[in-house]
Scaffold this motif. Structure first.
Motif, PDB file in Angstrom:
ATOM      1  N   TRP A   1      56.880 155.585 -43.487  1.00 16.20           N
ATOM      2  CA  TRP A   1      55.419 155.716 -43.441  1.00 16.20           C
ATOM      3  C   TRP A   1      54.754 154.364 -43.681  1.00 16.20           C
ATOM      4  CZ3 TRP A   1      51.488 155.211 -47.219  1.00 16.20           C
ATOM      5  CH2 TRP A   1      50.240 155.689 -46.815  1.00 16.20           C
ATOM      6  N   LEU A   2      55.300 153.577 -44.625  1.00 14.50           N
ATOM      7  CA  LEU A   2      54.741 152.255 -44.902  1.00 14.50           C
ATOM      8  C   LEU A   2      54.917 151.327 -43.705  1.00 14.50           C
ATOM      9  CD1 LEU A   2      55.897 151.735 -48.611  1.00 14.50           C
ATOM     10  CD2 LEU A   2      53.577 152.197 -47.790  1.00 14.50           C
ATOM     11  N   PHE A   3      56.070 151.442 -43.013  1.00 14.58           N
ATOM     12  CA  PHE A   3      56.271 150.649 -41.804  1.00 14.58           C
ATOM     13  C   PHE A   3      55.210 151.016 -40.760  1.00 14.58           C
ATOM     14  CE2 PHE A   3      60.996 150.302 -42.892  1.00 14.58           C
ATOM     15  CZ  PHE A   3      60.842 149.021 -43.388  1.00 14.58           C
ATOM     16  N   TYR A   4      54.991 152.307 -40.603  1.00 14.25           N
ATOM     17  CA  TYR A   4      54.039 152.780 -39.609  1.00 14.25           C
ATOM     18  C   TYR A   4      52.623 152.286 -39.924  1.00 14.25           C
ATOM     19  CZ  TYR A   4      51.190 155.955 -36.818  1.00 14.25           C
ATOM     20  OH  TYR A   4      50.276 156.472 -35.938  1.00 14.25           O
ATOM     21  N   ARG A   5      52.270 152.291 -41.190  1.00 11.97           N
ATOM     22  CA  ARG A   5      50.936 151.852 -41.593  1.00 11.97           C
ATOM     23  C   ARG A   5      50.794 150.334 -41.615  1.00 11.97           C
ATOM     24  NH1 ARG A   5      47.358 155.473 -40.890  1.00 11.97           N
ATOM     25  NH2 ARG A   5      45.984 154.304 -42.318  1.00 11.97           N
ATOM     26  N   GLY A   6      51.923 149.639 -41.428  1.00 12.17           N
ATOM     27  CA  GLY A   6      51.877 148.179 -41.441  1.00 12.17           C
ATOM     28  C   GLY A   6      51.795 147.581 -42.825  1.00 12.17           C
ATOM     29  N   ALA A   7      52.075 148.410 -43.854  1.00 12.15           N
ATOM     30  CA  ALA A   7      51.978 147.927 -45.229  1.00 12.15           C
ATOM     31  C   ALA A   7      53.270 147.284 -45.716  1.00 12.15           C
ATOM     32  CB  ALA A   7      51.598 149.082 -46.165  1.00 12.15           C
ATOM     33  N   LEU A   8      54.334 147.397 -44.928  1.00 10.78           N
ATOM     34  CA  LEU A   8      55.621 146.869 -45.364  1.00 10.78           C
ATOM     35  C   LEU A   8      56.335 146.245 -44.174  1.00 10.78           C
ATOM     36  CD1 LEU A   8      57.689 146.673 -47.698  1.00 10.78           C
ATOM     37  CD2 LEU A   8      58.630 148.850 -46.902  1.00 10.78           C
ATOM     38  N   ARG A   9      56.819 145.030 -44.388  1.00 10.86           N
ATOM     39  CA  ARG A   9      57.577 144.335 -43.342  1.00 10.86           C
ATOM     40  C   ARG A   9      58.823 143.718 -43.967  1.00 10.86           C
ATOM     41  NH1 ARG A   9      54.765 143.635 -38.640  1.00 10.86           N
ATOM     42  NH2 ARG A   9      52.508 144.013 -38.737  1.00 10.86           N
ATOM     43  N   ILE A  10      59.986 144.054 -43.419  1.00  7.06           N
ATOM     44  CA  ILE A  10      61.226 143.455 -43.881  1.00  7.06           C
ATOM     45  C   ILE A  10      62.067 143.080 -42.669  1.00  7.06           C
ATOM     46  CG2 ILE A  10      61.271 144.760 -46.050  1.00  7.06           C
ATOM     47  CD1 ILE A  10      63.372 146.571 -44.807  1.00  7.06           C
ATOM     48  N   ASP A  11      63.056 142.239 -42.914  1.00 10.05           N
ATOM     49  CA  ASP A  11      63.992 141.868 -41.858  1.00 10.05           C
ATOM     50  C   ASP A  11      64.979 143.021 -41.685  1.00 10.05           C
ATOM     51  OD1 ASP A  11      65.987 140.850 -40.249  1.00 10.05           O
ATOM     52  OD2 ASP A  11      65.944 138.853 -41.166  1.00 10.05           O
ATOM     53  N   LEU A  12      64.749 143.857 -40.664  1.00 10.61           N
ATOM     54  CA  LEU A  12      65.581 145.043 -40.497  1.00 10.61           C
ATOM     55  C   LEU A  12      67.037 144.697 -40.199  1.00 10.61           C
ATOM     56  CD1 LEU A  12      63.237 147.425 -38.476  1.00 10.61           C
ATOM     57  CD2 LEU A  12      63.836 147.547 -40.895  1.00 10.61           C
ATOM     58  N   ALA A  13      67.260 143.632 -39.440  1.00  9.48           N
ATOM     59  CA  ALA A  13      68.637 143.242 -39.126  1.00  9.48           C
ATOM     60  C   ALA A  13      69.395 142.906 -40.410  1.00  9.48           C
ATOM     61  CB  ALA A  13      68.645 142.048 -38.174  1.00  9.48           C
ATOM     62  N   ARG A  14      68.752 142.162 -41.307  1.00  5.97           N
ATOM     63  CA  ARG A  14      69.398 141.816 -42.573  1.00  5.97           C
ATOM     64  C   ARG A  14      69.565 143.053 -43.448  1.00  5.97           C
ATOM     65  NH1 ARG A  14      67.183 136.680 -45.714  1.00  5.97           N
ATOM     66  NH2 ARG A  14      68.055 135.784 -43.795  1.00  5.97           N
ATOM     67  N   PHE A  15      68.537 143.904 -43.477  1.00 11.82           N
ATOM     68  CA  PHE A  15      68.604 145.124 -44.286  1.00 11.82           C
ATOM     69  C   PHE A  15      69.781 145.993 -43.850  1.00 11.82           C
ATOM     70  CE2 PHE A  15      67.662 149.659 -44.640  1.00 11.82           C
ATOM     71  CZ  PHE A  15      67.412 149.780 -45.997  1.00 11.82           C
ATOM     72  N   PHE A  16      69.925 146.207 -42.534  1.00 10.09           N
ATOM     73  CA  PHE A  16      70.998 147.061 -42.055  1.00 10.09           C
ATOM     74  C   PHE A  16      72.361 146.402 -42.218  1.00 10.09           C
ATOM     75  CE2 PHE A  16      67.627 149.318 -39.547  1.00 10.09           C
ATOM     76  CZ  PHE A  16      67.818 150.548 -40.156  1.00 10.09           C
ATOM     77  N   THR A  17      72.409 145.082 -42.253  1.00 11.68           N
ATOM     78  CA  THR A  17      73.684 144.404 -42.500  1.00 11.68           C
ATOM     79  C   THR A  17      74.138 144.633 -43.935  1.00 11.68           C
ATOM     80  OG1 THR A  17      73.261 142.692 -40.838  1.00 11.68           O
ATOM     81  CG2 THR A  17      74.845 142.179 -42.565  1.00 11.68           C
ATOM     82  N   TRP A  18      73.236 144.445 -44.900  1.00 14.52           N
ATOM     83  CA  TRP A  18      73.589 144.629 -46.307  1.00 14.52           C
ATOM     84  C   TRP A  18      73.922 146.082 -46.613  1.00 14.52           C
ATOM     85  CZ3 TRP A  18      74.989 141.173 -49.814  1.00 14.52           C
ATOM     86  CH2 TRP A  18      74.631 139.844 -49.616  1.00 14.52           C
ATOM     87  N   THR A  19      73.054 147.007 -46.186  1.00 11.33           N
ATOM     88  CA  THR A  19      73.318 148.411 -46.472  1.00 11.33           C
ATOM     89  C   THR A  19      74.527 148.910 -45.703  1.00 11.33           C
ATOM     90  OG1 THR A  19      71.727 149.086 -44.760  1.00 11.33           O
ATOM     91  CG2 THR A  19      70.924 148.945 -47.026  1.00 11.33           C
ATOM     92  N   GLY A  20      74.743 148.364 -44.499  1.00  7.26           N
ATOM     93  CA  GLY A  20      75.924 148.748 -43.728  1.00  7.26           C
ATOM     94  C   GLY A  20      77.199 148.320 -44.425  1.00  7.26           C
ATOM     95  N   GLY A  21      77.203 147.118 -45.004  1.00  4.88           N
ATOM     96  CA  GLY A  21      78.372 146.656 -45.748  1.00  4.88           C
ATOM     97  C   GLY A  21      78.663 147.548 -46.946  1.00  4.88           C
TER      98      GLY A  21
END
Length: 280
Positions: free
Chosen positions: A165-185
């Motif tokens: 919801w925060l992404f949709y509202r534009g209230a939160l921006r993160i590097d998704l590629a990095r996020f999915f790399t860390w959580t994927g590991g």
């Protein structure tokens, strides 16, 4: 509980991002008339995932102990295979997910309502079924007689919905590629524990030998019912007295899979060079 929270967060966030991309694109292109079919497809996909999870949980309770262990072990191995494919797929496509979904949605808009429902259903349904299977396998492996594993999953999913919801509202921006790399590991580490537990289930079902061949037994140093034993089991599916087969399977999966997953994207690709033709 943390491993189940991570599963709920990671899998739920993927589905939330898919929903956000679809809805945001329709709103941006002034096609709000297509929102209802999209939400219909999403609702059907969520209902299917919940139904699948309930069927796994309640259906397995009617089986004998040996059949339960055989089913649990087989589905754990299948869940690990699916989640491993998923983390590698997301690592490759995280940067291009938005444009890929936009292309599918454009094609569905041209085809009509049924295509919109199908697009949303397929986009979210795959994530939902994978999540239901892996959550069931992980909760089954980490079950300690308390609702904490399910609570961890629920908190992870709620966090994912909030982040979406925060992404949709534009209230939160993160590097998704990095996020999915860390959580994927981290998810690969969790999957290794689920895989080892799955093989243990197959040993208990007498499908595989070696149930009495313990690799080590440190139950006296790390009692399973202690707070730190419970913590290790909840985070890593740690078992203080694993069989030799469990340890071998854990190592054979974790070491190469994690090494390949964390390898830089360009490394390992063959370099092609063009050699000018020589005149004879």
């Amino acid at each position: 509980m943390f491993s189940n929270y991570l599963i709920g967060l990671r899998e739920g966030l993927e589905a939330s991002l898919v929903v956000c991309i679809l809805i945001a694109y329709l709103v941006k292109t002034d096609r709000r008339d297509a929102l209802k079919p999209i939400w219909t497809g999403i609702g059907v996909a969520v209902a299917l995932a919940l139904g699948f999870g309930c069927a796994l949980e309640f259906g397995s309770q009617e089986l004998t102990f040996q059949a339960q262990e055989a089913l649990g072990g087989s589905l754990s191995i299948l869940a690990v295979a699916l989640v491993t494919w998923m983390v590698f797929w997301m690592r490759r496509t995280a940067r291009h997910l938005k444009s890929e979904l936009h292309g599918r949605l454009d094609a569905a808009l041209a085809m009509g309502t049924g295509a919109l429902v199908a697009t949303a259903f397929l986009a979210v349904g795959r994530e939902g079924l994978e999540t239901a299977l892996f959550v069931w396998a992980s909760v089954h492996a980490a079950s300690d007689g308390t609702p904490r594993p399910l609570l961890g999953v629920a908190l992870g999913l709620l966090t994912a919905v909030l982040l979406g919801w925060l992404f949709y509202r534009g209230a939160l921006r993160i590097d998704l590629a990095r996020f999915f790399t860390w959580t994927g590991g981290m998810l690969v580490v969790v999957a290794a524990g689920v895989l080892a537990y799955g093989f243990h289930d197959l040993q208990e079902a007498d499908f595989l030998p070696g149930l009495g061949d313990k690799a080590f037994d440190i139950s006296s140093a790390i009692p399973p019912d202690s707070w730190y034993g419970t913590l290790l089991k909840g985070v890593f599916n740690f078992q203080p007295d694993p069989t030799v087969l469990q340890v071998v399977v854990w190592l054979l999966y974790l070491v190469p899979t994690l090494a390949l997953f964390l390898m830089p994207a360009g490394l390992g690709q063959r370099r092609t060079t063009t050699t000018p033709a020589r005149d004879s």
